[in-house]
Design a protein around this motif. Structure first.
Motif: not given
Length: 315
Positions: A191-193, A195-205, A166-171, A173-182
């Motif tokens: 993810a950039t949106s 709202s001017g924010s950058v969101h960072v999600f962890s996927l599997g340490f 979940r990025r957030g509650t309110y709609p 626009t997601i401008f870009s998505l990018s995975f780390s180069p693993s």
């Protein structure tokens, strides 16, 4: 650009024949010569390239070429794709191209560009797609819809959902998505949106059970079964990274991580994030997460592309 090579695929945006949006030029910046030109009946909306294939996206067709000789391999008819939305895997082991499969919902058609056949269709969202990106190994695809509240990650091999954030509650626009180069499972998703924010999600340490159950950024590991939407506290948000409403694309350039001195300590992470905005700014940020799960986000480098271009014109 074809990775760090001298080959560029250029598309114009003007009315002159040499700058037509219907014309693609393969250009060698080292020799300063045009290698090949391709002309189309409608405007080119997106271009993607890897070491084997050249992809040209039009509004209702996608052209796939053999890059070595620029031979047309196939033309894929698509649903109307007004924004040229697509994602292309850089991996030759998983050579997939993705584009919208529907204009009414967020379905993704994954196409095998080497065997020239559809691989699978993924029903990712209820709303139409707004952004998508492959992991560097081509095994995963991240998607976001026009609502922008949920970001999902699917495993390509069997078209199953692996993660849901979940990025957030309110709609937004997601401008870009990018995975780390693993090489294997990506470490983080960016993810950039609007709202001017950058969101960072962890996927599997690779964490132990104690850390796995913790309510922390680095404790975001999928259990055997999970709810569709994760608690929003399980990701990092950096507000005001750029001006709200200004399109911004960000990628994870590199990532380093190391284990703690004991098995109970979480993994420390350091990443370099490059961001470019349509207002002309290029920025490099450093993301650091220590063994206490304390995160810091710092601006390490900034460059104004428009100012530099103006100075070059004056010279």
């Amino acid at each position: 650009m074809l990775y760090k090579s001298s080959l560029l695929a250029l598309v114009g945006a003007g009315e002159q024949p040499s700058l037509s949006p219907r014309r693609l030029c393969l250009f060698n910046i080292t020799s300063g010569t045009a290698l090949r030109e391709l002309n189309f009946l409608t405007s080119i909306l997106a271009v993607r390239v890897n070491r084997k294939r050249l992809i040209v996206v039009l509004q209702e067709q996608t052209y796939i070429y053999d890059l070595s000789n620029v031979e047309k391999k196939v033309v894929v008819d698509t649903v109307p794709n007004l924004r040229g939305l697509c994602a292309f895997s850089p991996s030759l082991d998983n050579p997939y191209l993705a584009f919208p499969a529907s204009t009414a919902e967020g379905s993704v058609l994954v196409y095998d560009v080497m065997h020239l056949q559809p691989h699978c269709e993924i029903h990712a969202h209820r709303s139409p797609l707004a952004a998508m990106a492959f992991s560097s190994n081509g095994m995963y695809i991240a998607t976001a819809s026009e609502q922008g509240t949920i970001i999902r990650v699917h495993l390509i091999s069997d078209a199953t959902k692996s993660y849901s954030f979940r990025r957030g509650t309110y709609p937004s626009t997601i401008f870009s998505l990018s995975f780390s180069p693993s090489a294997d499972l990506p470490d983080i998703l960016l993810a950039t949106s609007s709202s001017g924010s950058v969101h960072v999600f962890s996927l599997g340490f690779e964490l132990n059970e104690r850390s796995r159950k913790s309510n922390s950024f680095l404790g975001l590991i999928m259990p055997g079964s999970f709810s569709d939407v994760l608690d929003p506290t399980h990701h990092l948000v950096f507000h005001h990274a750029f001006a709200a409403g200004v399109r911004s694309d960000a990628i994870v350039r590199k990532i380093d991580k190391g284990s703690g001195t004991s098995m109970s300590e979480p993994v420390a992470l350091r990443a370099s994030v490059s961001m470019i905005t349509f207002s002309g700014h290029y920025q490099v940020f450093g993301l650091r997460v220590n063994h206490k799960n304390e995160a810091t986000w710092s601006l390490e480098y900034e460059f104004n592309l428009l100012t530099a271009a103006a100075e070059q014109i004056q010279l």
